[in-house]
Write a protein that holds these residues in place. Structure first.
Motif, PDB file in Angstrom:
ATOM      1  N   PHE A  10      42.041  41.457  51.845  1.00 29.33           N
ATOM      2  CA  PHE A  10      43.263  42.065  51.312  1.00 29.33           C
ATOM      3  C   PHE A  10      42.953  42.476  49.875  1.00 29.33           C
ATOM      4  O   PHE A  10      43.067  41.674  48.952  1.00 29.33           O
ATOM      5  CB  PHE A  10      44.406  41.045  51.376  1.00 29.33           C
ATOM      6  CG  PHE A  10      45.742  41.561  50.885  1.00 29.33           C
ATOM      7  CD1 PHE A  10      46.126  42.886  51.062  1.00 29.33           C
ATOM      8  CD2 PHE A  10      46.644  40.699  50.261  1.00 29.33           C
ATOM      9  CE1 PHE A  10      47.366  43.352  50.623  1.00 29.33           C
ATOM     10  CE2 PHE A  10      47.889  41.147  49.821  1.00 29.33           C
ATOM     11  CZ  PHE A  10      48.242  42.475  49.998  1.00 29.33           C
ATOM     12  N   GLY A  12      43.220  44.494  46.271  1.00 27.04           N
ATOM     13  CA  GLY A  12      44.280  45.015  45.411  1.00 27.04           C
ATOM     14  C   GLY A  12      44.033  44.634  43.971  1.00 27.04           C
ATOM     15  O   GLY A  12      43.027  43.987  43.643  1.00 27.04           O
ATOM     16  N   SER A  13      44.969  45.050  43.113  1.00 29.02           N
ATOM     17  CA  SER A  13      44.833  44.717  41.692  1.00 29.02           C
ATOM     18  C   SER A  13      45.473  43.358  41.401  1.00 29.02           C
ATOM     19  O   SER A  13      44.980  42.607  40.565  1.00 29.02           O
ATOM     20  CB  SER A  13      45.504  45.771  40.818  1.00 29.02           C
ATOM     21  OG  SER A  13      45.254  47.058  41.301  1.00 29.02           O
ATOM     22  N   HIS A  21      53.334  40.556  47.653  1.00 28.75           N
ATOM     23  CA  HIS A  21      51.948  40.304  48.088  1.00 28.75           C
ATOM     24  C   HIS A  21      51.883  39.023  48.923  1.00 28.75           C
ATOM     25  O   HIS A  21      51.241  38.988  49.971  1.00 28.75           O
ATOM     26  CB  HIS A  21      51.020  40.113  46.878  1.00 28.75           C
ATOM     27  CG  HIS A  21      50.801  41.335  46.038  1.00 28.75           C
ATOM     28  ND1 HIS A  21      50.985  41.345  44.682  1.00 28.75           N
ATOM     29  CD2 HIS A  21      50.393  42.587  46.360  1.00 28.75           C
ATOM     30  CE1 HIS A  21      50.690  42.543  44.192  1.00 28.75           C
ATOM     31  NE2 HIS A  21      50.328  43.320  45.190  1.00 28.75           N
ATOM     32  N   ARG A  93      46.382  45.937  54.207  1.00 25.76           N
ATOM     33  CA  ARG A  93      47.150  46.511  53.096  1.00 25.76           C
ATOM     34  C   ARG A  93      48.637  46.406  53.413  1.00 25.76           C
ATOM     35  O   ARG A  93      49.018  46.257  54.575  1.00 25.76           O
ATOM     36  CB  ARG A  93      46.780  47.991  52.889  1.00 25.76           C
ATOM     37  CG  ARG A  93      45.340  48.227  52.478  1.00 25.76           C
ATOM     38  CD  ARG A  93      45.059  47.999  51.018  1.00 25.76           C
ATOM     39  NE  ARG A  93      45.630  49.021  50.153  1.00 25.76           N
ATOM     40  CZ  ARG A  93      45.583  48.963  48.821  1.00 25.76           C
ATOM     41  NH1 ARG A  93      45.024  47.928  48.201  1.00 25.76           N
ATOM     42  NH2 ARG A  93      46.102  49.921  48.092  1.00 25.76           N
ATOM     43  N   ARG A  96      55.268  49.692  51.414  1.00 23.84           N
ATOM     44  CA  ARG A  96      56.644  49.532  50.947  1.00 23.84           C
ATOM     45  C   ARG A  96      57.506  50.751  51.222  1.00 23.84           C
ATOM     46  O   ARG A  96      58.691  50.650  51.409  1.00 23.84           O
ATOM     47  CB  ARG A  96      56.660  49.308  49.417  1.00 23.84           C
ATOM     48  CG  ARG A  96      56.300  47.946  48.986  1.00 23.84           C
ATOM     49  CD  ARG A  96      55.906  47.949  47.538  1.00 23.84           C
ATOM     50  NE  ARG A  96      54.699  48.749  47.357  1.00 23.84           N
ATOM     51  CZ  ARG A  96      53.979  48.766  46.261  1.00 23.84           C
ATOM     52  NH1 ARG A  96      54.364  48.071  45.222  1.00 23.84           N
ATOM     53  NH2 ARG A  96      52.893  49.489  46.185  1.00 23.84           N
ATOM     54  N   ASP A 100      53.951  55.071  49.607  1.00 23.20           N
ATOM     55  CA  ASP A 100      52.796  54.207  49.907  1.00 23.20           C
ATOM     56  C   ASP A 100      52.054  54.758  51.122  1.00 23.20           C
ATOM     57  O   ASP A 100      50.831  54.819  51.137  1.00 23.20           O
ATOM     58  CB  ASP A 100      53.246  52.778  50.266  1.00 23.20           C
ATOM     59  CG  ASP A 100      53.389  51.884  49.040  1.00 23.20           C
ATOM     60  OD1 ASP A 100      53.105  52.351  47.929  1.00 23.20           O
ATOM     61  OD2 ASP A 100      53.803  50.723  49.217  1.00 23.20           O
TER      62      ASP A 100
HETATM   63  P1  ADP Z   1      46.435  48.509  44.399  1.00 22.13           P
HETATM   64  O1  ADP Z   1      46.287  48.828  42.949  1.00 22.13           O
HETATM   65  O2  ADP Z   1      45.128  48.487  45.144  1.00 22.13           O
HETATM   66  O3  ADP Z   1      47.502  49.274  45.137  1.00 22.13           O
HETATM   67  P2  ADP Z   1      48.256  46.262  44.342  1.00 22.13           P
HETATM   68  O4  ADP Z   1      47.978  44.913  43.791  1.00 22.13           O
HETATM   69  O5  ADP Z   1      49.296  47.085  43.655  1.00 22.13           O
HETATM   70  O6  ADP Z   1      46.856  46.968  44.380  1.00 22.13           O
HETATM   71  O7  ADP Z   1      48.642  46.150  45.881  1.00 22.13           O
HETATM   72  C1  ADP Z   1      47.769  45.622  46.843  1.00 22.13           C
HETATM   73  C2  ADP Z   1      48.348  45.908  48.218  1.00 22.13           C
HETATM   74  O8  ADP Z   1      49.582  45.221  48.380  1.00 22.13           O
HETATM   75  C3  ADP Z   1      48.660  47.379  48.486  1.00 22.13           C
HETATM   76  O9  ADP Z   1      48.384  47.663  49.839  1.00 22.13           O
HETATM   77  C4  ADP Z   1      50.128  47.481  48.219  1.00 22.13           C
HETATM   78  O10 ADP Z   1      50.711  48.551  48.954  1.00 22.13           O
HETATM   79  C5  ADP Z   1      50.589  46.134  48.749  1.00 22.13           C
HETATM   80  N1  ADP Z   1      51.857  45.699  48.151  1.00 22.13           N
HETATM   81  C6  ADP Z   1      52.163  45.590  46.846  1.00 22.13           C
HETATM   82  N2  ADP Z   1      53.425  45.166  46.670  1.00 22.13           N
HETATM   83  C7  ADP Z   1      53.947  45.006  47.922  1.00 22.13           C
HETATM   84  C8  ADP Z   1      55.228  44.615  48.427  1.00 22.13           C
HETATM   85  N3  ADP Z   1      56.216  44.329  47.616  1.00 22.13           N
HETATM   86  N4  ADP Z   1      55.390  44.571  49.775  1.00 22.13           N
HETATM   87  C9  ADP Z   1      54.372  44.905  50.613  1.00 22.13           C
HETATM   88  N5  ADP Z   1      53.155  45.292  50.197  1.00 22.13           N
HETATM   89  C10 ADP Z   1      52.936  45.354  48.873  1.00 22.13           C
END
Ligand code: ADP
Length: 164
Positions: A10, A12-13, A21, A93, A96, A100
């Protein structure tokens, strides 16, 4: 034949990790045998927490919430290369909104084209549909109450960090 022992990453940042998350992680681990939360070390500006801090905060939550099969680490470079190194079967991933979907669609197609890896999506729980790390950072900097959207430990870290 159905695959056994499915390992997902999984990526992400997670700057910082939110309840959105965590919801994806808790639902995701029901689908896979192993889930590695992969904190990207991409050199983006506007980072609030270092990759090490983000990993530490996530590790604490995994410990607290007792999540068997879930682990966390950071990675650098291409997600698909990291996935291959980990022998991951799928990328997880979250989704939302339609915005997205547009971005994630492109990303997933590219990752499949270049590395043949599948991406599996989990749709947000409606109460987190508007939760993003970026907004969390903004609201926190203005002193807003985020108790429904991020864990207590993350609230505390945000407060400390934003005090300067
Ligand atoms: P990135 O910069 O790679 O998008 P994020 O940390 O923002 O990293 O997000 C990681 C993953 O989690 C992405 O697939 C994002 O769409 C998903 N994500 C972030 N917030 C939510 C949320 N509230 N509900 C569902 N998925 C989420």
């Amino acid at each position: 034949m159905k695959k056994k022992n499915v390992r997902a990453i999984f990526p992400g940042s997670f700057d910082p990790i939110t309840n959105g998350h965590l919801d994806v992680i808790e639902r995701g681990i029901k689908l896979f045998d192993e889930l590695i939360i992969a904190v990207g070390r991409s050199p983006v500006k506007n980072q609030l927490f270092t990759p090490e801090e983000r990993v530490e905060m996530i590790a604490e939550l995994i410990d607290q919430r007792k999540m068997p099969g879930v682990s966390v680490e950071s990675f650098e470079g291409l997600t698909v290369e990291y996935a291959a190194g980990k022998k991951a079967d799928v990328i997880l991933r979250g989704l939302r909104s339609l915005t997205d979907v547009q971005y994630e669609f492109q990303l997933a197609m590219t990752n499949r084209a270049v590395a043949g890896i599948e991406t599996i999506f989990i749709m947000t729980s409606e109460q987190y549909g508007f939760t993003s790390s970026t907004l969390i950072r903004e609201v926190a900097s203005l002193g807003g109450d985020l108790s429904n959207l991020i864990p207590k430990s993350i609230q505390k870290r945000l407060k400390q960090r934003l005090k300067g």
